[in-house]
Design a protein around this motif. Structure first.
Motif, short mmCIF file in Angstrom:
data_model
loop_
_atom_site.label_atom_id
_atom_site.label_comp_id
_atom_site.label_asym_id
_atom_site.label_seq_id
_atom_site.Cartn_x
_atom_site.Cartn_y
_atom_site.Cartn_z
N ALA A 170 28.95 80.61 -23.36
CA ALA A 170 27.90 81.39 -22.68
C ALA A 170 27.49 80.68 -21.39
O ALA A 170 27.35 81.32 -20.34
CB ALA A 170 26.70 81.58 -23.60
N LEU A 198 19.82 83.23 -18.08
CA LEU A 198 20.71 84.18 -18.75
C LEU A 198 21.52 83.50 -19.86
O LEU A 198 21.56 83.96 -21.01
CB LEU A 198 21.66 84.70 -17.68
N ALA A 199 22.18 82.41 -19.47
CA ALA A 199 23.03 81.69 -20.41
C ALA A 199 22.22 81.21 -21.62
O ALA A 199 22.65 81.37 -22.77
CB ALA A 199 23.69 80.50 -19.72
N VAL A 213 21.15 83.98 -24.19
CA VAL A 213 22.21 84.36 -25.12
C VAL A 213 22.56 83.21 -26.06
O VAL A 213 22.77 83.41 -27.26
CB VAL A 213 23.46 84.85 -24.35
#
Lengths: 192, 192
Positions: free
Chosen positions: A153, A174-175, A178
């Motif tokens: 991710a 974002l990474a 997730v």
DNA sequence: GTCTATAATAAGATAGAC
DNA sequence: GTCTATCTTATTATAGAC
């Protein structure tokens, strides 16, 4: 100051080699090509590095230090969700520093070529250790998969997400969003 | 029956090449090496294939057909979570058939080398199309990331999860469990 | 620290016999 | 369908001058 000829030639070689190895592949990139880009001859390269894979070793070693620090830190922490999250967050942080992300991209893009290089074997070993640390306390196949994907991710949000105008910070956020989701499902199963 | 000399030589070349390209890398594997493994000469290889990358093209084409069918099917379906789940499930199914998984492993392990080969560019294009299909209706960076990771989940459970005694069916179940989780978070955000 | 020159080797590919 | 023999070109690497 500045780099006329001879300034930090060794560093310039590392930078150009890393770029070409990543773009075209390690095997496909010749020392002649690297030398041409730097306006020097192949022989000059051999003054700074004793072989082609010694160039690889030079920038992989830098990155290994960062990985070792991370893995050592993880070993001192309890095997909790909070630790897993802090670990992947710290890993994401290292992806901001200097040439570190480029080295990881090089590593991902040249996995097979690196199999026969000792630097490549070392890097691979460290990635496995990181994945193990991310699912410590639950080595079920499901946990292993989630741990591996949480690392992906981070890499994918850096290298593969097609959103040209996104900032580094947004990629990081974002990474981790997730990754945290994936890590949350680890630790609920017993060890094998 | 059986393969004395000349049986299905073309197929035997494809199989050996695929294996060596995956293990050692495309560039590092020479035609001499492939020929030796088959107890023929290099010239015999050139009777069956017009060049080294023509061998690659031969097994990549097989796989492209499967990908095209999948992508075409997805285009006829509504952009719902149920479709996404069915799509990744069908993709996972293709990983059981014949040499398909080996081809994907070859592809993952030789990304850089394949950049300059037209077969490689085609495969890469299809993977992007599949990822797009998996997040149709939500092309936010977060959705793109989740879609890409759901594909990785399938590949990783096949190639990288270290659990020697796990069955194919269990790998499939594992992959889809994690993939479904990732896909569930797609579609809640507006298009960009 | 960089150069010219070259050694040593191996690669992909082709010609033509059988 | 497979062989021997060869062409052409590229590579990594070294020796030794400046």
């Amino acid at each position: 100051m500045s780099e006329s000829t001879g300034g930090g030639t060794r560093e310039r070689i590392k930078a150009v080699a890393l770029e070409l190895f990543t773009e075209q592949g390690y095997e496909k990139t010749s020392l002649r090509e690297i030398a041409e880009r730097l306006n020097v001859t192949k022989a000059a390269l051999y003054y700074h590095f004793k072989s082609k894979d010694d160039i690889v070793a030079s920038f992989v070693e830098d990155r290994l230090e960062g990985m070792d620090a991370l893995i050592a830190w993880a070993a001192t922490q309890p095997a909790t969700l909070a630790t897993r999250r802090e670990l992947i967050s710290r890993y994401a942080d290292t992806m901001f520093d200097g040439t570190q992300p480029s080295v990881m991209r090089f590593f991902e893009q040249n996995q097979t070529a690196l199999k026969s290089l000792s630097s490549g074997q070392k890097m691979r070993g460290r990635m496995l250790e990181l994945a193990d640390a991310l699912c410590r306390g639950d080595n079920s196949p499901a946990a292993q998969l989630r741990a591996a994907l949480s690392i992906f991710a981070v890499h994918t949000s850096w290298f593969a997400v097609r959103a040209p105008h996104i900032s580094d910070d947004e990629r990081r956020k974002l990474a981790l969003e997730v990754a945290d989701e994936l890590l949350a499902a680890i630790g609920t199963q017993p060890n094998a």
